[in-house]
Design an enzyme around this catalytic site. Sequence first.
Site, PDB file in Angstrom:
ATOM      1  N   ASN A  71       0.831  -1.210   0.000  1.00  0.00           N
ATOM      2  CA  ASN A  71       0.000   0.000   0.000  1.00  0.00           C
ATOM      3  C   ASN A  71       0.867   1.262   0.000  1.00  0.00           C
ATOM      4  OD1 ASN A  71      -2.128  -1.763   0.145  1.00  0.00           O
ATOM      5  ND2 ASN A  71      -2.501  -1.477   2.322  1.00  0.00           N
ATOM      6  N   GLU A 170      -2.572  -3.675  -5.491  1.00  0.00           N
ATOM      7  CA  GLU A 170      -3.969  -3.756  -5.013  1.00  0.00           C
ATOM      8  C   GLU A 170      -4.803  -2.544  -5.437  1.00  0.00           C
ATOM      9  OE1 GLU A 170      -4.022  -4.679  -0.794  1.00  0.00           O
ATOM     10  OE2 GLU A 170      -3.213  -6.679  -1.178  1.00  0.00           O
ATOM     11  N   TYR A 241      -4.228 -13.729   2.356  1.00  0.00           N
ATOM     12  CA  TYR A 241      -3.826 -13.943   3.751  1.00  0.00           C
ATOM     13  C   TYR A 241      -4.918 -14.746   4.448  1.00  0.00           C
ATOM     14  CZ  TYR A 241      -0.595 -10.050   2.861  1.00  0.00           C
ATOM     15  OH  TYR A 241       0.386  -9.239   2.353  1.00  0.00           O
ATOM     16  N   GLU A 290       1.813 -11.747  -2.628  1.00  0.00           N
ATOM     17  CA  GLU A 290       1.605 -11.575  -1.176  1.00  0.00           C
ATOM     18  C   GLU A 290       0.809 -12.779  -0.689  1.00  0.00           C
ATOM     19  OE1 GLU A 290       0.110  -7.843   0.384  1.00  0.00           O
ATOM     20  OE2 GLU A 290       1.161  -6.716  -1.167  1.00  0.00           O
TER      21      GLU A 290
HETATM   22  O1  AHR Z   1       1.581  -6.880   3.331  1.00  0.00           O
HETATM   23  C1  AHR Z   1       0.840  -5.927   4.006  1.00  0.00           C
HETATM   24  C2  AHR Z   1      -0.171  -5.222   3.118  1.00  0.00           C
HETATM   25  O2  AHR Z   1      -1.146  -6.144   2.723  1.00  0.00           O
HETATM   26  C3  AHR Z   1       0.339  -4.643   1.828  1.00  0.00           C
HETATM   27  O3  AHR Z   1       0.810  -3.362   1.977  1.00  0.00           O
HETATM   28  C4  AHR Z   1      -0.880  -4.653   0.959  1.00  0.00           C
HETATM   29  O4  AHR Z   1      -0.571  -4.809  -0.401  1.00  0.00           O
HETATM   30  C5  AHR Z   1      -1.733  -5.767   1.503  1.00  0.00           C
HETATM   31  O5  AHR Z   1      -3.021  -5.371   1.716  1.00  0.00           O
END
Ligand code: AHR
Length: 499
Positions: A71, A170, A241, A290
């Site tokens: 971000n 993103e 995640y 990510e």
């Molecule tokens: O990795 C942490 C954050 O997670 C990153 O800045 C973003 O791309 C995602 O939302």
Amino acid sequence: MKNRIVVSKDYTIGSIERELWGSFVEHMGRSVYGGIYDPEHPLADEHGFRKDVIAAIKELNVPIIRYPGGNFLSGYCWKDGIGKNRPVRLDLAWGQIEPNLVGLHEFFDWSEKVGSDVMMAVNMGTGTPSDAAQIVEYCNYAGGTTTSELRRANGKAEPFAIKTWCIGNEMDGDWQICALTAEEYGRKAAETAKLMKWVDSDIRLTICGSSSPVSPTYPDWDRVVLQHTYNYVDYISLHRYYTYTESGRLEDFMSAHTDFDGFIKTVASTADYVGAYKRSKKKMKLSLDEWNIWHTKPTATDADVYNDTSKDRWTVGPRRVENVYDLADAVAFAGLVCTLVNNADRVKMGCLAQLVNVIAPVMTENGGRMFRQTIYYPYQLAIKYAKGRALRLANQSEKMDSDYGETEKIYAACAYDEGEYALFAINKTGEEQECLLDFATESVVMKERIEMKGDPHAHNSFDEPDKVVPAKAACEKGKKAQFGIKLPPYSFTLLRFAE
Ligand code: AHR
């Protein structure tokens, strides 16, 4: 035996690229300031980088590291991080101060120290296609233009020769600085990609796919963006995640790999749809740039997950999402590793997000100690042994219900490289599981057996840095085609075999 996994080197999923096991350093929280960079630390080198952190990352042998965000990227001007005069800025993404003490040159030097390539990202929030083309010129053009001579004047006579680039981060998310619609981003990314490749035709480009499968525009975002960019780019990115589901059950958490697999397959299908629509011969590659476990609420392990960006606002290196990972996290994490191996035909690049302090395998105290988290170890073993070819296993292990639907009690993946098999397996249940490993076509010798097992909520800390580490277990003797293995409750096991 109730569980059986059939392994044959005749059934290949795809080649496992080394870059599947990359990682990520963002100017976020204490990742850079207080993490890799801590000039006051007694172990800081002449450039302010912690030597103990460098050693811990070097030990991992990370192939490639994405930088500088995240971000953060969408409000970052790369020119702030070069030359003598470094402006101090507000980082609107994470509510912190960016002193710009670490920028392009410093990060590149650091990446050489840890032995990794750089995956550079260009700003598609406040940034323009021209800014993106210029950073490629700055990094990769030999000399003789104002921009490339500036690099030389800043101390780097030879080009950085950075091969791998991400176009934004993103851009579908409303939390993103200057978020865009799929149409807006698709057009902007296509024009940016053209300019970047006109500067250096050898670079590889990744466009932003959906920020996650829970994004409201997923998967149409991916389709629209690919329709604009298919001919110009090489990879589409995926971010994912996991944390506990509502049930809080370990079985559900450890079954996150099921969802991860579905996400990857949907994006691959979407890309293939666009490829077919365009009558293209190109197969779009996926970059899971990510992925990790990320707890937004405190767990049994975390007293505080530092999820609140209003805390320590406008300071340098505040705490941001510092999860403490326990054994259960390492097992769920190893499940994600298996999914990456099992999709190695399409996922050709990946970045564990992140590397230091922020949802990371390495944790530091400002000016003080460091420790390796539980997830450090399955990550290290993946880098070391998940290479060569991914084999398509016939996993006939017992099924169970989970919040992600029906799934196996044992989940596994296997890599084959130069006569050696590396089988990664997790037991997602609270009972020991016996499993028949059946090498369909040959007899092999068990070379090594490494386990992570025990209290699912045990974790490492500054005081007890080695409480949860992988341990070697006894190997079954003899050259044979079948092995009856026992997988401890809620555990991760790596089994290595040789022909
Ligand atoms: O990795 C942490 C954050 O997670 C990153 O800045 C973003 O791309 C995602 O939302």
